[in-house]
Design a protein around this motif. Sequence first.
Motif, short mmCIF file in Angstrom:
data_model
loop_
_atom_site.label_atom_id
_atom_site.label_comp_id
_atom_site.label_asym_id
_atom_site.label_seq_id
_atom_site.Cartn_x
_atom_site.Cartn_y
_atom_site.Cartn_z
N VAL A 2 0.85 -1.19 0.00
CA VAL A 2 0.00 0.00 0.00
C VAL A 2 0.89 1.24 0.00
N TYR A 3 0.56 2.17 -0.87
CA TYR A 3 1.28 3.43 -0.91
C TYR A 3 0.31 4.59 -0.77
N MET A 4 0.74 5.58 0.00
CA MET A 4 -0.04 6.80 0.13
C MET A 4 0.94 7.96 0.00
N ARG A 5 0.57 8.93 -0.84
CA ARG A 5 1.50 10.02 -1.13
C ARG A 5 0.77 11.35 -1.05
N GLU A 6 1.20 12.19 -0.10
CA GLU A 6 0.59 13.50 0.07
C GLU A 6 1.27 14.54 -0.82
N SER A 7 0.53 15.56 -1.16
CA SER A 7 1.09 16.70 -1.88
C SER A 7 0.24 17.92 -1.57
N GLY A 8 0.76 19.10 -1.92
CA GLY A 8 -0.02 20.32 -1.79
C GLY A 8 0.36 21.22 -0.64
N GLY A 9 1.31 20.78 0.19
CA GLY A 9 1.74 21.63 1.28
C GLY A 9 2.54 22.82 0.78
N ARG A 19 -4.90 23.35 -0.36
CA ARG A 19 -5.62 22.10 -0.59
C ARG A 19 -4.60 20.98 -0.67
N LEU A 20 -4.67 20.07 0.29
CA LEU A 20 -3.79 18.92 0.29
C LEU A 20 -4.46 17.76 -0.46
N SER A 21 -3.63 16.97 -1.11
CA SER A 21 -4.09 15.77 -1.79
C SER A 21 -3.30 14.57 -1.29
N CYS A 22 -3.94 13.42 -1.32
CA CYS A 22 -3.27 12.17 -0.97
C CYS A 22 -3.75 11.09 -1.92
N ALA A 23 -2.83 10.61 -2.74
CA ALA A 23 -3.14 9.54 -3.69
C ALA A 23 -2.75 8.20 -3.09
N ALA A 24 -3.65 7.25 -3.15
CA ALA A 24 -3.41 5.93 -2.58
C ALA A 24 -3.37 4.88 -3.68
N SER A 25 -2.61 3.83 -3.43
CA SER A 25 -2.58 2.69 -4.35
C SER A 25 -2.38 1.42 -3.53
N GLY A 26 -2.75 0.30 -4.14
CA GLY A 26 -2.58 -0.98 -3.46
C GLY A 26 -3.74 -1.37 -2.58
N ARG A 71 -13.28 13.06 -0.90
CA ARG A 71 -12.61 11.96 -1.58
C ARG A 71 -13.10 11.85 -3.01
N ASP A 72 -12.22 11.37 -3.88
CA ASP A 72 -12.54 11.08 -5.27
C ASP A 72 -12.18 9.62 -5.48
N ASN A 73 -13.16 8.75 -5.41
CA ASN A 73 -12.88 7.32 -5.51
C ASN A 73 -12.33 6.94 -6.88
N ALA A 74 -12.76 7.63 -7.92
CA ALA A 74 -12.28 7.31 -9.27
C ALA A 74 -10.78 7.56 -9.40
N ARG A 75 -10.26 8.49 -8.61
CA ARG A 75 -8.84 8.82 -8.65
C ARG A 75 -8.08 8.28 -7.45
N SER A 76 -8.79 7.54 -6.58
CA SER A 76 -8.16 7.00 -5.35
C SER A 76 -7.42 8.10 -4.59
N THR A 77 -8.08 9.21 -4.43
CA THR A 77 -7.45 10.38 -3.81
C THR A 77 -8.36 10.97 -2.75
N VAL A 78 -7.76 11.37 -1.65
CA VAL A 78 -8.46 12.08 -0.60
C VAL A 78 -7.87 13.47 -0.48
N PHE A 79 -8.73 14.45 -0.21
CA PHE A 79 -8.32 15.84 -0.17
C PHE A 79 -8.57 16.44 1.21
N LEU A 80 -7.83 17.49 1.51
CA LEU A 80 -8.11 18.30 2.69
C LEU A 80 -8.03 19.76 2.27
N GLN A 81 -9.19 20.39 2.17
CA GLN A 81 -9.26 21.81 1.88
C GLN A 81 -9.14 22.56 3.19
#
Length: 115
Positions: A2-9, A19-26, A71-81
């Motif tokens: 499982v990988y989770m990668r944050e961005s947007g800081g 707006r922070l994003s976190c893309a997940a895989s696995g 969250r955007d399930n199609a993109r496997s991404t969770v956001f924090l505004q």
Amino acid sequence: QVYMRESGGGLVQPGGSLRLSCAASGINFNIHTLHWYRQTPGKERELVATINSGGDTNYADVVKGRFAISRDNARSTVFLQMNNLEPVDTDVYYCSTRARGNTWWGQGTQVTVSS
């Protein structure tokens, strides 16, 4: 794996937004509850916001009305505004989920609120 990668800081002035994003895989992203935490060095990690598979959300009192998790399930991404940011919001922000019997974390993204 499982990988989770944050961005947007980044650096933002008081009262600003990020707006922070976190893309997940696995993982089967759609079924998992996702969390945003934050941590100051030397202190315990603090739960900021949670969103479950149905889209229900919960927030720490200190961020209610200012932060929004989605969250955007199609993109496997969770956001924090994050709006109306304050210097006390300065921290490293992490996304997290529990899957396959383990708790998984991203590497974190630094948010600095300063004039």
